[in-house]
Design an enzyme around this catalytic site. Structure first.
Site, PDB file in Angstrom:
ATOM      1  N   ASN A  62      17.880 -23.262 -31.863  1.00 23.91           N
ATOM      2  CA  ASN A  62      17.232 -23.362 -33.310  1.00 23.91           C
ATOM      3  C   ASN A  62      18.098 -21.905 -33.977  1.00 23.91           C
ATOM      4  OD1 ASN A  62      15.106 -22.403 -31.526  1.00 23.91           O
ATOM      5  ND2 ASN A  62      13.754 -22.215 -33.297  1.00 23.91           N
ATOM      6  N   GLU A  64      16.887 -19.673 -37.519  1.00 25.03           N
ATOM      7  CA  GLU A  64      16.199 -19.921 -38.526  1.00 25.03           C
ATOM      8  C   GLU A  64      16.889 -18.835 -39.429  1.00 25.03           C
ATOM      9  OE1 GLU A  64      12.380 -18.812 -37.127  1.00 25.03           O
ATOM     10  OE2 GLU A  64      12.157 -20.802 -36.152  1.00 25.03           O
ATOM     11  N   CYS A  73      17.548 -27.157 -36.388  1.00 26.96           N
ATOM     12  CA  CYS A  73      17.102 -27.243 -35.168  1.00 26.96           C
ATOM     13  C   CYS A  73      18.166 -26.996 -34.038  1.00 26.96           C
ATOM     14  CB  CYS A  73      16.289 -28.652 -35.162  1.00 26.96           C
ATOM     15  SG  CYS A  73      14.858 -28.994 -35.938  1.00 26.96           S
ATOM     16  N   GLU A  75      18.597 -29.354 -31.764  1.00 23.13           N
ATOM     17  CA  GLU A  75      19.229 -30.611 -31.300  1.00 23.13           C
ATOM     18  C   GLU A  75      20.521 -30.696 -32.361  1.00 23.13           C
ATOM     19  OE1 GLU A  75      16.054 -29.891 -31.585  1.00 23.13           O
ATOM     20  OE2 GLU A  75      14.672 -31.466 -30.766  1.00 23.13           O
TER      21      GLU A  75
END
Ligand code: THU
Length: 162
Positions: A62, A64, A73, A75
């Protein structure tokens, strides 16, 4: 009116020792990927690892941002990285895990709604389901074969073509 009941199929393993060597290998890649997370705001480091049909493993973590909604994210970082490098190679499995210094994550990390939708479209694009392996930093492993088990009644892009 009639009630409709939709059932999903998930497998829970008490420990990762019960996984196949390929599954536990992928989970180890996901654990390593957590190290590359940029998560100064949530301090929740997520790692995802994909096994491709050509045998290659692609990871993501992830990332940010101080403008929170701009973060992404693990994924989706992994899936978009894989599809950028190998647009035509199918993804067989994804392993997802996370850690934080703040508490133990005893429940398996299951993908957020947006990532489920991206996994769904990846499956329909490649005409193959993706095995999803989920774990916290402790506790059981959850495994499921195909996003239909995490996203029943999913939105398909064919609905746009009518
Ligand atoms: N996160 C992921 O990377 N994957 C998930 O499946 C759940 C949430 C990230 C987003 C955010 O950076 C942090 O975890 C806390 O929500």
């Amino acid at each position: 009116m009639k009630e409709k009941i939709i059932s999903v199929r998930l497998f829970e393993f008490d420990s990762e020792d019960e996984l196949s060597s390929s599954e536990s290998n992928l989970l180890n890649h996901a654990k390593k990927a957590c190290t590359n997370a940029y998560a100064p705001y949530s301090q929740f480091r997520v790692g995802a690892a994909l096994l491709l049909e050509n045998g290659e493993v692609i990871t993501g973590s992830n990332q940010e941002n101080t403008s929170y909604p701009n973060g992404i994210c693990a994924e989706r970082v992994a899936i978009f990285t894989a599809k950028n490098k190998y647009p035509d190679i199918a993804i067989k499995s994804i392993a997802i895990t996370a850690n934080t210094n703040n508490f133990e994550i005893e429940e398996p990390i299951s993908p957020c709604g947006a990532c489920r939708q991206v996994i769904a479209e990846t499956e329909s694009r490649q005409h193959k389901e993706i095995k999803i392996i989920m774990k916290g930093n402790k506790g059981p492993v959850l495994l499921t074969n195909g996003i239909k088990n995490l996203l029943p009644l999913m939105f398909h892009e064919e609905k746009l073509k009518k």
